[in-house]
Scaffold this active site. Structure first.
Site, PDB file in Angstrom:
ATOM      1  N   HIS A 122       0.218  -6.384  17.576  1.00 35.73           N
ATOM      2  CA  HIS A 122      -0.995  -7.204  17.613  1.00 35.73           C
ATOM      3  C   HIS A 122      -1.586  -7.206  19.014  1.00 35.73           C
ATOM      4  CE1 HIS A 122       0.980 -10.549  19.696  1.00 35.73           C
ATOM      5  NE2 HIS A 122       2.000 -10.359  18.873  1.00 35.73           N
ATOM      6  N   LYS A 135       0.827  -1.206   0.000  1.00 38.46           N
ATOM      7  CA  LYS A 135       0.000   0.000   0.000  1.00 38.46           C
ATOM      8  C   LYS A 135       0.861   1.257   0.000  1.00 38.46           C
ATOM      9  CE  LYS A 135      -3.949  -2.152   2.267  1.00 38.46           C
ATOM     10  NZ  LYS A 135      -4.734  -2.251   3.520  1.00 38.46           N
TER      11      LYS A 135
END
Length: 128
Positions: A108, A61
């Site tokens: 995470h 991206k």
């Protein structure tokens, strides 16, 4: 001074990757042998797979291409001696990617893995 090229972020549900990594083809398509070795050393946890998956998406991206022009296994996420994630490029994008410097972060929690990548054009490549 390096010039900014792009920023990318990706978030993935760890449960999706936990299901996907049961498929050997998925593992071979997405991860390099070195990544698989490092993931095993870190306990073979789904969140580690998910973090690297998100990192690859974030890098693509940041380049502005998304994964449609990049093969997952050509982006390798390894760690330096202090554990910081670093990006290495392989095969068909290795020469192209020498023009760029990538900073990456992976995190995470219980349900999600997230990664952000910032890409800079190397000083000697600015203007090329």
């Amino acid at each position: 001074m390096n010039s900014f090229l792009g920023l990318g972020t990706d978030i993935i549900e760890i449960s999706r990757i936990e299901k996907a990594i049961k498929n050997r083809r998925f593992l071979e398509k997405v991860y390099t042998s070195e990544e698989l070795r490092l993931i095993k050393l870190k306990g073979d946890k789904a969140e580690t797979y998910a973090g690297r998956f998100a990192a690859k998406e974030a890098v693509s991206k940041a380049f502005g291409t998304g994964m449609r022009k990049v093969i997952f296994s050509n982006i390798e996420i390894i760690n330096n001696e202090l554990g910081k994630p670093i990006v290495k490029f392989k095969n068909n994008i290795e020469d192209y990617a020498k023009k760029y410097f990538v900073e990456i972060s992976i995190s995470h929690c219980k349900e999600y893995a997230i990664s952000t990548a910032i890409i800079f054009r190397r000083e000697d490549e600015v203007g090329n």
